[in-house]
Every structure is written in C-alpha cells, then in structure tokens.
Design a protein around this motif. Sequence first.
Motif, PDB file in Angstrom:
ATOM      1  N   ALA A 145       0.830  -1.204   0.000  1.00  0.00           N
ATOM      2  CA  ALA A 145       0.000   0.000   0.000  1.00  0.00           C
ATOM      3  C   ALA A 145       0.865   1.254   0.000  1.00  0.00           C
ATOM      4  O   ALA A 145       0.551   2.238  -0.690  1.00  0.00           O
ATOM      5  CB  ALA A 145      -0.926  -0.007   1.207  1.00  0.00           C
ATOM      6  N   ILE A 146       1.960   1.246   0.745  1.00  0.00           N
ATOM      7  CA  ILE A 146       2.876   2.395   0.766  1.00  0.00           C
ATOM      8  C   ILE A 146       3.444   2.626  -0.631  1.00  0.00           C
ATOM      9  O   ILE A 146       3.465   3.757  -1.138  1.00  0.00           O
ATOM     10  CB  ILE A 146       4.002   2.171   1.792  1.00  0.00           C
ATOM     11  CG1 ILE A 146       3.445   2.208   3.219  1.00  0.00           C
ATOM     12  CG2 ILE A 146       5.096   3.228   1.630  1.00  0.00           C
ATOM     13  CD1 ILE A 146       4.448   1.788   4.285  1.00  0.00           C
ATOM     14  N   ALA A 147       3.912   1.571  -1.259  1.00  0.00           N
ATOM     15  CA  ALA A 147       4.491   1.695  -2.599  1.00  0.00           C
ATOM     16  C   ALA A 147       3.457   2.191  -3.602  1.00  0.00           C
ATOM     17  O   ALA A 147       3.740   3.068  -4.433  1.00  0.00           O
ATOM     18  CB  ALA A 147       5.061   0.350  -3.040  1.00  0.00           C
ATOM     19  N   ASP A 148       2.246   1.654  -3.521  1.00  0.00           N
ATOM     20  CA  ASP A 148       1.192   2.046  -4.467  1.00  0.00           C
ATOM     21  C   ASP A 148       0.791   3.502  -4.259  1.00  0.00           C
ATOM     22  O   ASP A 148       0.541   4.233  -5.228  1.00  0.00           O
ATOM     23  CB  ASP A 148      -0.030   1.144  -4.294  1.00  0.00           C
ATOM     24  CG  ASP A 148       0.246  -0.294  -4.728  1.00  0.00           C
ATOM     25  OD1 ASP A 148       1.289  -0.542  -5.368  1.00  0.00           O
ATOM     26  OD2 ASP A 148      -0.584  -1.172  -4.405  1.00  0.00           O
ATOM     27  N   ALA A 149       0.721   3.928  -3.004  1.00  0.00           N
ATOM     28  CA  ALA A 149       0.360   5.309  -2.718  1.00  0.00           C
ATOM     29  C   ALA A 149       1.434   6.271  -3.208  1.00  0.00           C
ATOM     30  O   ALA A 149       1.132   7.338  -3.774  1.00  0.00           O
ATOM     31  CB  ALA A 149       0.121   5.494  -1.216  1.00  0.00           C
ATOM     32  N   GLN A 150       2.684   5.921  -2.986  1.00  0.00           N
ATOM     33  CA  GLN A 150       3.776   6.758  -3.494  1.00  0.00           C
ATOM     34  C   GLN A 150       3.733   6.848  -5.019  1.00  0.00           C
ATOM     35  O   GLN A 150       4.022   7.905  -5.597  1.00  0.00           O
ATOM     36  CB  GLN A 150       5.121   6.196  -3.038  1.00  0.00           C
ATOM     37  CG  GLN A 150       5.420   6.433  -1.577  1.00  0.00           C
ATOM     38  CD  GLN A 150       6.823   5.981  -1.238  1.00  0.00           C
ATOM     39  OE1 GLN A 150       7.147   4.798  -1.306  1.00  0.00           O
ATOM     40  NE2 GLN A 150       7.671   6.925  -0.881  1.00  0.00           N
ATOM     41  N   ALA A 151       3.359   5.758  -5.660  1.00  0.00           N
ATOM     42  CA  ALA A 151       3.342   5.729  -7.121  1.00  0.00           C
ATOM     43  C   ALA A 151       2.320   6.702  -7.703  1.00  0.00           C
ATOM     44  O   ALA A 151       2.488   7.160  -8.837  1.00  0.00           O
ATOM     45  CB  ALA A 151       3.053   4.314  -7.619  1.00  0.00           C
ATOM     46  N   VAL A 152       1.262   7.010  -6.937  1.00  0.00           N
ATOM     47  CA  VAL A 152       0.269   7.970  -7.417  1.00  0.00           C
ATOM     48  C   VAL A 152       0.423   9.333  -6.735  1.00  0.00           C
ATOM     49  O   VAL A 152      -0.471  10.170  -6.811  1.00  0.00           O
ATOM     50  CB  VAL A 152      -1.167   7.431  -7.244  1.00  0.00           C
ATOM     51  CG1 VAL A 152      -1.403   6.240  -8.153  1.00  0.00           C
ATOM     52  CG2 VAL A 152      -1.463   7.069  -5.785  1.00  0.00           C
ATOM     53  N   GLY A 153       1.565   9.545  -6.077  1.00  0.00           N
ATOM     54  CA  GLY A 153       1.891  10.866  -5.553  1.00  0.00           C
ATOM     55  C   GLY A 153       1.291  11.208  -4.212  1.00  0.00           C
ATOM     56  O   GLY A 153       1.167  12.394  -3.865  1.00  0.00           O
ATOM     57  N   ARG A 154       0.933  10.213  -3.419  1.00  0.00           N
ATOM     58  CA  ARG A 154       0.362  10.472  -2.104  1.00  0.00           C
ATOM     59  C   ARG A 154       1.444  10.594  -1.040  1.00  0.00           C
ATOM     60  O   ARG A 154       2.426   9.850  -1.051  1.00  0.00           O
ATOM     61  CB  ARG A 154      -0.563   9.338  -1.670  1.00  0.00           C
ATOM     62  CG  ARG A 154      -1.642   8.972  -2.655  1.00  0.00           C
ATOM     63  CD  ARG A 154      -2.787   9.968  -2.632  1.00  0.00           C
ATOM     64  NE  ARG A 154      -3.891   9.458  -3.424  1.00  0.00           N
ATOM     65  CZ  ARG A 154      -4.351  10.056  -4.527  1.00  0.00           C
ATOM     66  NH1 ARG A 154      -3.807  11.191  -4.958  1.00  0.00           N
ATOM     67  NH2 ARG A 154      -5.358   9.531  -5.199  1.00  0.00           N
ATOM     68  N   GLY A 155       1.236  11.490  -0.083  1.00  0.00           N
ATOM     69  CA  GLY A 155       1.985  11.437   1.152  1.00  0.00           C
ATOM     70  C   GLY A 155       1.486  10.254   1.967  1.00  0.00           C
ATOM     71  O   GLY A 155       0.349   9.810   1.805  1.00  0.00           O
ATOM     72  N   ILE A 156       2.329   9.734   2.846  1.00  0.00           N
ATOM     73  CA  ILE A 156       1.981   8.555   3.640  1.00  0.00           C
ATOM     74  C   ILE A 156       2.388   8.783   5.089  1.00  0.00           C
ATOM     75  O   ILE A 156       3.483   9.285   5.368  1.00  0.00           O
ATOM     76  CB  ILE A 156       2.705   7.298   3.126  1.00  0.00           C
ATOM     77  CG1 ILE A 156       2.191   6.905   1.750  1.00  0.00           C
ATOM     78  CG2 ILE A 156       2.522   6.126   4.096  1.00  0.00           C
ATOM     79  CD1 ILE A 156       0.779   6.400   1.743  1.00  0.00           C
ATOM     80  N   GLU A 157       1.502   8.423   6.020  1.00  0.00           N
ATOM     81  CA  GLU A 157       1.875   8.332   7.424  1.00  0.00           C
ATOM     82  C   GLU A 157       1.344   7.026   7.982  1.00  0.00           C
ATOM     83  O   GLU A 157       0.177   6.678   7.762  1.00  0.00           O
ATOM     84  CB  GLU A 157       1.330   9.503   8.243  1.00  0.00           C
ATOM     85  CG  GLU A 157       2.076  10.809   8.018  1.00  0.00           C
ATOM     86  CD  GLU A 157       1.665  11.906   8.984  1.00  0.00           C
ATOM     87  OE1 GLU A 157       1.005  11.592  10.008  1.00  0.00           O
ATOM     88  OE2 GLU A 157       1.979  13.070   8.718  1.00  0.00           O
ATOM     89  N   VAL A 158       2.206   6.305   8.683  1.00  0.00           N
ATOM     90  CA  VAL A 158       1.828   5.072   9.372  1.00  0.00           C
ATOM     91  C   VAL A 158       1.944   5.342  10.865  1.00  0.00           C
ATOM     92  O   VAL A 158       2.920   5.951  11.325  1.00  0.00           O
ATOM     93  CB  VAL A 158       2.738   3.902   8.962  1.00  0.00           C
ATOM     94  CG1 VAL A 158       2.419   2.653   9.781  1.00  0.00           C
ATOM     95  CG2 VAL A 158       2.600   3.618   7.467  1.00  0.00           C
ATOM     96  N   LYS A 159       0.951   4.898  11.626  1.00  0.00           N
ATOM     97  CA  LYS A 159       0.940   5.102  13.074  1.00  0.00           C
ATOM     98  C   LYS A 159       0.886   3.761  13.799  1.00  0.00           C
ATOM     99  O   LYS A 159       0.256   2.811  13.332  1.00  0.00           O
ATOM    100  CB  LYS A 159      -0.293   5.915  13.494  1.00  0.00           C
ATOM    101  CG  LYS A 159      -0.551   7.184  12.692  1.00  0.00           C
ATOM    102  CD  LYS A 159       0.373   8.303  13.071  1.00  0.00           C
ATOM    103  CE  LYS A 159      -0.067   9.611  12.401  1.00  0.00           C
ATOM    104  NZ  LYS A 159       0.856  10.727  12.703  1.00  0.00           N
ATOM    105  N   ASN A 160       1.539   3.701  14.956  1.00  0.00           N
ATOM    106  CA  ASN A 160       1.410   2.579  15.888  1.00  0.00           C
ATOM    107  C   ASN A 160       1.896   1.257  15.283  1.00  0.00           C
ATOM    108  O   ASN A 160       1.263   0.214  15.446  1.00  0.00           O
ATOM    109  CB  ASN A 160      -0.051   2.417  16.352  1.00  0.00           C
ATOM    110  CG  ASN A 160      -0.695   3.730  16.756  1.00  0.00           C
ATOM    111  OD1 ASN A 160      -0.022   4.612  17.266  1.00  0.00           O
ATOM    112  ND2 ASN A 160      -1.982   3.862  16.518  1.00  0.00           N
TER     113      ASN A 160
END
Length: 298
Positions: free
Chosen positions: A212-227
Amino acid sequence: MGCFDHRQYVSMTMEFRCNLKCVHCMIEDTMDRLKPQTTEQLHALLAQNGMHRKWKGLILTGSEITLHRDLPEWVRMARNSGFEKVRIQTHGMRLGSESYCAELVDAGVNEFFISVAGADAATHDGITTVHGSFDKTMRGLEILDKIPDVVTITNTVVTERSYRQLPQLVERLAHLKQLAQMEFWFYFPMSESDDKNLVASHIAALPLLKQAIADAQAVGRGIEVKNFPECLLGSDRAALYNDQPELYIDDAFWTEFMRNGFYQCVHRDQCSSKQCLGLNTAYVKKFGWHKEELSPLA
C-alpha cells in the motif's frame, strides 16, 4: 513521507456525539461522559494564536464534528483570527451533500481529514455498522475533489477486519487528484486486552502495508503510518510518523488512553528509534513479543 508538519497545527475537540458506531471506536465507552471544549475555550485559543502566531493550522475534531450546527461559525472565527488552515476531522457522511461541502468551504475549511474504514461498501459499512456510509463518504471525497484549493487526507484504522484491503484501498482512491495524504493507523484498544479481536498482527499486515505504501507513493500520495514497529518497515521506515498536533481534550480521555501500555519491546533498551511506540499490552497478550522478528535500530 508525510506532507504536513504537525507542529504547525493545534487540535480542539468540540463535539462528542457520533452517528456511526464503528466497531473500532476508541472512546465508545467514554463518549457519554467526555466533555467537549467550550466555545469560550475556543475563543481563548483563537485570541492566543492571534497574538503569538504559534500555529498556522487549526483542526476541529470530535466524535463527529459535522453534527454541530456551529461548525461553520467556528471556522469563520478561526480564519478571521489568522489561521491559514482550518481542517475538520470527520467520517465524511455529511460531505455527501454538495451544499454542505460548499457551506464549509465558503466558511473557510480548506483541509478535510476523512475516515475511510475499508476499500468497499461491504467492509466499510460492516465496520461503521451503518448501511450506506461508504457511498456517502466516497461521494463526499469526489465532491471535494472538484473544489479548487481544497486538500483532502484519508485516515484508515487498520484492524483484523481491514488490513487485507490496504492495497485495494489505495487503488480505490487513486483517481482523486486532491487527496494529498493517506494515513494508516494501526488499532489498539484503550484497555489491556483485545476483547473485540480487532488487533491485527504486524507480521501478517506487513507485506500488505508495504504494498500500500508503494502504491500510494506511485500515485503521488503522502503517507503516514501510526502505531507500527519501525524496525519492521525496513526501507519504508520514513513512513512511520507518530507525532501529533497539540490536542485540547477532556483530561479524562488521557486516563483511559494510558491503559494501552505503549513502548513495550524486548529491544527497547538497545533501540535508538525516536518514533516507534513499540508494542502495547493488548498486542503482546495476543501475539507475543516477536523477539525474533523485531530488532533494535542502531
């Protein structure tokens, strides 16, 4: 990997009603007795920031902030006091109305933090326990996507019922042009045990989270993961960001919150991580310590 500096925001909890009954709700047992911040307290914070300019952004939140009729007026007050950004944190159901979206944007809301529980209606509605909630939230995101100068952020609470859908969720939202960031918050109960069987295994969730992180980056999204344990993320460590804006909330909330027992890890004394919250009591009871899978960061 995130787009926002949380130090520039302050959050006010102004409402403790909600018209969903999400199975993962952290405050369902305390919602009836927690007291929201008052309009007078909001006025005081606005005056303070008008004088000292400590923050650029105000977040208006609660169990469901859009249920309060004074929300547009609070937003106007915040913008008139000098806040450049006003964000609301919402499950998004009421945003399915174009006229309500327009009212909020006209008042000055320019950031929307919207909860999306699953990648499809069956999963999302099953978690929120309200039929049709997914369709209304998706419509709200699509309405906002057509309004200039509006930024959206999505938040997904990752549980045993949702972690398998993380890549599908990124794909489902890929068409949104103004979705700046996606956040994945791994669920923990505000208690010492996982009575609802909602805590997801970090080991089982890891490959789907990384996809999901890789896919989100591929479409230009910022990402934050918590906990989530930082060491497990490997090359995606930068996605972990547990910092939060300064929060004004009923003090009774923190009494319950501290029952979670964060920062437990067999490697804690050797680890240099500044972001990792380790494991919590309920997680350790359910899945153990993962002594072999976790490793201290040098």
